[in-house]
Design an enzyme around this catalytic site. Structure first.
Site, short mmCIF file in Angstrom:
data_model
loop_
_atom_site.label_atom_id
_atom_site.label_comp_id
_atom_site.label_asym_id
_atom_site.label_seq_id
_atom_site.Cartn_x
_atom_site.Cartn_y
_atom_site.Cartn_z
N VAL A 185 54.41 5.18 60.37
CA VAL A 185 54.52 3.86 61.00
C VAL A 185 55.64 3.85 62.05
O VAL A 185 55.45 3.34 63.17
CB VAL A 185 54.77 2.76 59.93
CG1 VAL A 185 54.80 1.39 60.59
CG2 VAL A 185 53.69 2.80 58.85
N LYS B 183 55.34 -3.10 51.38
CA LYS B 183 54.74 -4.03 50.40
C LYS B 183 55.35 -3.88 49.01
O LYS B 183 55.45 -4.85 48.27
CB LYS B 183 53.23 -3.84 50.34
CG LYS B 183 52.76 -2.47 49.87
CD LYS B 183 52.03 -1.72 50.93
CE LYS B 183 51.92 -0.26 50.61
NZ LYS B 183 51.16 0.50 51.58
N VAL C 150 50.68 -6.13 54.43
CA VAL C 150 49.33 -6.36 53.88
C VAL C 150 48.29 -6.08 54.94
O VAL C 150 48.34 -6.63 56.05
CB VAL C 150 49.16 -7.82 53.38
CG1 VAL C 150 47.77 -8.02 52.80
CG2 VAL C 150 50.22 -8.18 52.37
N LYS D 135 49.84 -6.18 47.37
CA LYS D 135 49.40 -6.92 48.56
C LYS D 135 48.86 -8.30 48.16
O LYS D 135 49.10 -9.29 48.84
CB LYS D 135 48.35 -6.11 49.31
CG LYS D 135 48.96 -4.82 49.92
CD LYS D 135 47.88 -3.86 50.38
CE LYS D 135 48.48 -2.61 51.02
NZ LYS D 135 47.48 -1.55 51.22
P1 NAP Z 1 56.36 8.11 55.87
O1 NAP Z 1 55.40 8.68 56.83
O2 NAP Z 1 56.60 8.79 54.58
O3 NAP Z 1 57.76 7.97 56.65
C1 NAP Z 1 58.97 7.59 56.02
C2 NAP Z 1 60.11 7.81 56.99
O4 NAP Z 1 61.30 7.29 56.41
C3 NAP Z 1 60.37 9.26 57.34
O5 NAP Z 1 60.70 9.36 58.70
C4 NAP Z 1 61.58 9.64 56.48
O6 NAP Z 1 62.44 10.58 57.11
C5 NAP Z 1 62.30 8.30 56.38
N1 NAP Z 1 63.03 8.14 55.12
C6 NAP Z 1 62.48 7.92 53.90
N2 NAP Z 1 63.45 7.82 52.99
C7 NAP Z 1 64.61 7.99 53.63
C8 NAP Z 1 65.96 8.02 53.22
N3 NAP Z 1 66.32 7.84 51.96
N4 NAP Z 1 66.91 8.21 54.17
C9 NAP Z 1 66.57 8.41 55.45
N5 NAP Z 1 65.29 8.39 55.91
C10 NAP Z 1 64.34 8.19 55.00
O7 NAP Z 1 55.99 6.60 55.53
P2 NAP Z 1 55.00 5.64 56.33
O8 NAP Z 1 53.60 5.97 55.99
O9 NAP Z 1 55.42 5.58 57.75
O10 NAP Z 1 55.28 4.23 55.60
C11 NAP Z 1 56.46 3.50 55.87
C12 NAP Z 1 56.35 2.12 55.21
O11 NAP Z 1 55.24 1.41 55.78
C13 NAP Z 1 56.09 2.14 53.70
O12 NAP Z 1 56.75 1.06 53.11
C14 NAP Z 1 54.58 1.96 53.60
O13 NAP Z 1 54.17 1.40 52.38
C15 NAP Z 1 54.34 1.00 54.74
N6 NAP Z 1 52.99 1.01 55.28
C16 NAP Z 1 52.44 2.18 55.66
C17 NAP Z 1 51.16 2.20 56.20
C18 NAP Z 1 50.51 3.47 56.65
O14 NAP Z 1 49.37 3.42 57.12
N7 NAP Z 1 51.19 4.60 56.57
C19 NAP Z 1 50.45 0.99 56.33
C20 NAP Z 1 51.06 -0.21 55.94
C21 NAP Z 1 52.34 -0.18 55.42
P3 NAP Z 1 61.97 12.09 57.50
O15 NAP Z 1 60.93 11.92 58.57
O16 NAP Z 1 63.17 12.76 58.00
O17 NAP Z 1 61.40 12.65 56.23
N1 HSE Z 2 47.68 3.58 50.87
C1 HSE Z 2 47.45 2.35 51.55
C2 HSE Z 2 45.94 2.12 51.63
C3 HSE Z 2 48.08 2.41 52.93
O1 HSE Z 2 45.17 3.05 51.32
O2 HSE Z 2 45.52 1.02 51.98
C4 HSE Z 2 48.18 1.05 53.62
O3 HSE Z 2 48.96 0.14 52.91
#
Ligand code: NAP
Ligand code: HSE
Length: 431
Positions: free
Chosen positions: A15, A106, A133, A206
């Site tokens: 994200v 979430k 969500v 959600k």
């Molecule tokens: P992700 O790809 O795992 O990225 C997490 C990022 O946060 C990474 O850059 C990581 O650093 C950094 N990070 C995590 N813990 C850390 C810590 N303790 N100290 C410093 N940096 C830290 O996660 P994501 O998929 O982008 O999701 C992020 C959020 O958005 C979550 O809450 C998720 O539920 C929400 N979300 C995601 C999606 C989706 O489609 N992915 C959709 C809706 C909501 P490094 O890169 O150095 O490892």
């Molecule tokens: N794991 C979640 C999904 C990502 O499959 O909908 C988005 O919140």
């Protein structure tokens, strides 16, 4: 008037990368909306050496969260790192330093949203969470702005992309559960631990958020009864298809006379239901309001740029509020006391698949049990299982209460003629 507005990111994963791409690539639109350029001041990561799929100047990266949350140059902190403990700690720190906060988290909002909003309001800061969500679907803003004058009666959502992808591929391509789950992980839809997707917890979080906003009540995660799709079998999907239904993991939030139920469970929908046509990783939320009637919101529920679009819509709102000097003022305490329905008040139709002894008297024992509880059948199918003395019975009931249905379920398990209750699901939609 500010010369620029500065943001700091906590996280640069799926994200966060999308957020940087939009800030860098859509500056013209952002400046038009906000009235000044949007500037990236600092980005927190866990590993500064990691190769990134977006170009970020090295001096912007930090491994120290206080470079973001306590940075005097930052106006808005964007939390896109995930997790609960540290994310909560650092958001509280950011609010203490009078930073507005936007989060996609979430897990955090479902567990601690009410507390964080109170702290934000006390500090006259905004705290928005549109991306938490249904990814790119602007469902939260639609509820709190577009439908703000209406009384929401019912919301039904496909709010987890991973499980929708799995159910679609299992029903339409006949793929196995394990194979499709692996594919969903490879494509990046699933959480790092996919248990929360497949066991319904991600969708429950959600739905707790949607129900709290839609019903203006403090609905907690533990108020949401959640069941996932890990026990759904190919046989169940086959019979759904034969009977004209589609199985979806449905988040349901319903209010009747001030009393609410919120649940997540695999549910059969008639094939004509609008949610039955939502396939693959797509999300959709059906909302019924007393005044507006039926509405439906559809789009990508996950992914880098769709989710980042939702994050940036919050950032733009914060920036507009900053310019008007009204940050923190849109935060409202819930209007109503939470009142949850009991099992006697929850009503539904149900699907049940049984293995029974294929002999005289079996059918009448089963029908008598349902009749004794005043529950009638909408559909009924009996088929022999070849090479055995067992038959398969598939029942779809008319509406009954959850309490009565559970009573029948227990008693069926104790009938001599019933070998096993193989599966049981809620049925929604239709008459
Ligand atoms: P992700 O790809 O795992 O990225 C997490 C990022 O946060 C990474 O850059 C990581 O650093 C950094 N990070 C995590 N813990 C850390 C810590 N303790 N100290 C410093 N940096 C830290 O996660 P994501 O998929 O982008 O999701 C992020 C959020 O958005 C979550 O809450 C998720 O539920 C929400 N979300 C995601 C999606 C989706 O489609 N992915 C959709 C809706 C909501 P490094 O890169 O150095 O490892
Ligand atoms: N794991 C979640 C999904 C990502 O499959 O909908 C988005 O919140």
């Amino acid at each position: 008037m500010e010369q620029k507005i500065s943001v700091g990111l906590l996280g640069l994963g799926t994200v966060g990368t999308g957020v940087i791409k939009i800030i860098k690539g859509h500056q013209e639109q952002l400046t038009h909306q906000v009235g000044c350029p949007v500037h990236i001041e600092k980005v927190l990561v866990r590993d500064m050496k990691k190769k990134r799929s977006v170009e970020v100047e090295e001096h912007l990266l930090t491994e120290n969260p206080f470079d973001v949350v306590a940075n005097p140059n930052i106006d808005v902190v964007i939390e896109v790192m995930g997790g609960v403990k540290e994310a909560k700690e650092w958001i509280l720190e950011a609010l203490k330093h009078k930073k507005n906060v936007v989060t996609a988290n979430k897990d955090l909002v479902a567990l601690h949203g009410a507390e964080l909003l109170q702290v934000a309001q006390k500090n006259e800061c905004d705290l928005f969470y549109e991306a938490s969500v249904a990814g790119g679907i602007p469902i939260i803003r639609s509820l709190v702005e577009g439908l703000s004058s209406d009384r929401i009666k019912k919301m039904m959502g496909i709010v987890n992309g991973t499980t929708n992808f799995i159910l679609t591929k299992m029903s339409k391509a006949g793929s196995s559960y394990e194979d499709v789950l692996q594919e969903a992980q490879r494509l990046g839809y699933a959480e790092s631990d996919p248990t929360s997707d497949v066991e319904g917890l991600d969708a429950a979080r959600k739905m707790a958020i949607l129900a709290s906003l839609g019903f203006s009540m403090n609905i907690h995660l533990e108020d949401v009864s959640a069941r996932g799709i890990s026990s759904v079998t190919e046989e169940d999907l086959h019979y759904c298809d034969q009977l004209g239904y589609t199985m979806k993991l449905i988040g349901l939030a319903q209010r009747d006379e001030g009393r609410v139920e919120v649940s997540v469970e695999p549910t059969l929908l008639p094939n004509e239901h609008p949610l039955a046509a939502v396939n693959d990783e797509y999300n959709a939320v059906y909302v019924y309001g007393e005044a507006v009637g039926e509405t439906m919101f559809y789009g990508p529920g996950a992914g880098s740029l769709p989710t980042a679009t939702a994050v940036m819509s919050d950032v733009v709102t914060v920036m507009k509020n900053m310019r008007l000097g009204v940050t923190g003022r849109s935060i409202k305490a819930p209007l109503y006391e939470k009142q949850l329905k009991t099992d006697v008040e929850i009503q539904s139709k149900y699907f049940m698949r049984l293995h029974v002894l294929d002999k005289a008297g079996t059918f009448s024992a089963i029908t008598s049990l349902f009749a004794d509880h005043d529950v009638s059948f909408e559909k009924l199918l009996q088929l022999p299982i070849e090479g055995t003395e067992v038959a398969e019975i598939i029942i779809i009931t008319h509406k009954t209460t959850k309490r009565i249905y559970e009573d029948i379920y227990q008693k069926l398990n104790n009938l001599d003629v019933v070998q096993s209750v193989e599966s049981s699901y809620r049925v929604e939609g239709g008459k």
